[in-house]
Design an enzyme around this catalytic site. Structure first.
Site, PDB file in Angstrom:
ATOM      1  N   LYS A  51     -25.641 -10.564 -20.902  1.00  0.00           N
ATOM      2  CA  LYS A  51     -26.174 -11.892 -20.583  1.00  0.00           C
ATOM      3  C   LYS A  51     -26.323 -12.152 -19.081  1.00  0.00           C
ATOM      4  O   LYS A  51     -27.127 -12.991 -18.668  1.00  0.00           O
ATOM      5  CB  LYS A  51     -25.281 -12.968 -21.206  1.00  0.00           C
ATOM      6  N   SER A 305     -23.624  -4.688 -27.019  1.00  0.00           N
ATOM      7  CA  SER A 305     -24.094  -5.809 -26.211  1.00  0.00           C
ATOM      8  C   SER A 305     -22.991  -6.661 -25.604  1.00  0.00           C
ATOM      9  O   SER A 305     -23.254  -7.482 -24.723  1.00  0.00           O
ATOM     10  CB  SER A 305     -25.017  -6.705 -27.043  1.00  0.00           C
TER      11      SER A 305
END
Length: 504
Positions: A51, A305
């Site tokens: 992110k 992720s």
């Protein structure tokens, strides 16, 4: 549409704060699946998630006057930390609205990076609504976690690195999808640079908003979503991300909670790192594809992720992993309620590793046993059921039964009206193959077993709670036998926990 993102991705100057993460071979899993499995390690970013890429790229693209106003976002996790770190790097004032239910570890992580945290509401939607109000009240700039072209382009740098790091043939890439920012950015880049590489979006079964949108031809809002993989628990795919993904994704794969848990274990075994559930979603989809396609010796890549996981979730994940890997069968078995049948059943299980054994006497007639057994992948589970049925047992396979796995396994027990002379003992014995069966062979047969609970937690010692009907005149004989077992044991007959919930 995808072509328009290529220049944005190439121009994303994110490496002031983000790092180029390695693309690592998963050697153990590659050997098991017969393919070359590659893992893009976004869990190694400074905020333990990809992110940071999109959040920082968005901040870089803001005009100076907007940066001066300050930015705001609603987030309970990774986007909050990414934006807070990026804002600190650029000297931009950041405000993050988080639900009051956000774990303290995440709140502290955001505050440590210099952002103001506003705790509001019990859900993300309530926090997001408050963030929108503060945009107007404080004249702040809202930074969306995924539905923004600059955020999407920042996430697309993951694919730019991946294709540079692996220049050989690449059959498919598997990308986790929540709101779609990572998938849209990566898919746009991959399909432009290597159109022959297939791109699969992967979603939890309980939050498959992209699959629903592609099926309907338009964005739809799911009535509810499961929160296990909270990083991808989104009810509606983003508007911009959907426009990109409908042109670039070859298909959507959905995965179960158990499959995600198994993928977390796979990542740990190959990297010694613990992924968050959303971080392992892509690998769960990759494994499903590899098993169904039957392909061999091809390169398959996915993204880990994120690794922002709450420690207290690890017990649940461990509990579900073996089922997700199809290595544990959970069965309900009926046996005759008479002396010797319990021991016979244990012997009929042979040398299979027993992971769980729960039983409570329920009167004359039939005894119901809840048993977990290690199996190998493939048809071994069905062969086990058939084998037990040939030996005369009535078997119900509960391996895919959610209530059984979540609740019933913990509730096998209760009081038995009219049960007399029950004694309860707790035992420990070295945990090794066949140890439980040998323990039962020594214990069973002389007295009626009325209660039995065993669960293999991977510890060095197996722990058993067992109840037996023993006449007072035979208690000394029982103690002599227990001493001969040479296992540590404790008399729990007077334990208040037994008296409250099991004693007659």
């Amino acid at each position: 549409m995808p072509k328009s993102y290529i220049k944005r991705i190439l121009d994303a100057r994110i490496y002031d704060v983000a790092i180029e993460t390695p693309l690592e071979p998963m050697r153990q899993l590659s050997h098991r699946l017969g393919n070359r499995i590659l893992l893009k390690r976004e869990d190694l970013q400074p905020v333990f998630s990809f992110k940071i890429r999109g959040a920082y790229n968005k901040l870089l693209q803001l005009p100076p006057e907007q940066r001066a106003r300050g930015v705001i976002a609603a987030s309970a996790g990774n986007h909050a930390q990414g934006l807070a770190m990026g804002a600190a790097q650029l000297g931009v004032r950041a405000t993050i609205v988080m639900p009051k239910t956000t774990p303290q570890i995440k709140v502290s992580a955001v505050r440590m990076r210099g952002a103001e945290v506003v705790l509001y509401g019990d859900t993300f939607d309530e926090a997001a609504s408050r963030a929108r109000q503060l945009v107007n009240e404080r004249d702040l700039v809202f930074v969306h976690p995924y539905d923004d072209p600059d955020v999407i382009a920042g996430q697309g740098t993951v694919a730019m690195e991946l294709l540079r790091q692996h220049s050989g043939n690449l059959e498919a890439v598997f990308i986790p999808v929540g709101g779609g920012g990572l998938a849209a950015g990566m898919a746009a880049y991959i399909k432009y640079v290597r159109p022959e590489t297939r791109v699969y979006a992967v979603e939890p079964e309980e939050a498959a908003c992209l699959k629903a949108a592609l099926k309907s031809g338009e964005r739809v809002r799911l009535p509810q979503v499961g929160l296990f993989a909270d990083g991808v628990a989104v009810a509606q795919i983003g508007e911009e991300t959907f426009r990109v993904l409908r042109e670039t994704v070859d298909d959507v794969i959905t995965v179960s909670t158990d499959e995600i848990c198994a993928a977390i274990k796979d990542i740990f075994e190959d990297t010694r790192s613990i992924a968050e559930p959303a971080g392992a979603v892509g690998l769960a989809g990759l494994k499903k594809y590899a098993e169904q396609s039957g392909g061999r010796n091809v390169a398959l890549a996915t993204v880990c992720s994120g690794a922002n996981i709450n420690f207290d979730r690890l017990r649940y994940i461990s509990e579900r992993t073996e089922i997700g890997e199809k290595r544990e069968a959970v069965l309900a078995v009926r046996i005759e309620e008479r002396p010797g049948s319990y021991l016979r059943f244990c012997r009929d299980l042979g040398d299979r590793a027993i992971t769980e054994f729960n039983y409570r006497y329920a009167g004359d007639g039939e005894a119901h046993i809840f048993v977990g057994l290690q199996v190998s992948a493939g048809s071994d589970r069905s062969q086990l059921v058939e084998e037990l049925e040939r030996k005369g047992y009535s078997v119900t396979d509960l391996t895919d039964n959610e209530m059984a796995k979540l609740h019933i396994r913990h509730l096998v027990g209760g009081r038995v009206p009219g049960l007399c002379h029950e004694v309860v003992y707790r035992f420990e014995f070295p945990e090794r193959p066949g140890a439980l069966r040998k323990f039962l062979e020594q214990l069973a047969g002389r007295w009626n077993i009325t209660l039995f609970h065993y669960r293999n937690h991977g510890a060095a010692y197996g722990r058993v709670l067992a109840g037996m009907q023993v006449e007072p005149s035979e208690r000394e004989e029982l103690l002599d036998l227990l001493e001969q077992l040479q296992f540590p044991f404790w008399d729990e007959t007077e334990n208040p926990a037994y008296s409250f919930f099991l004693g007659s």
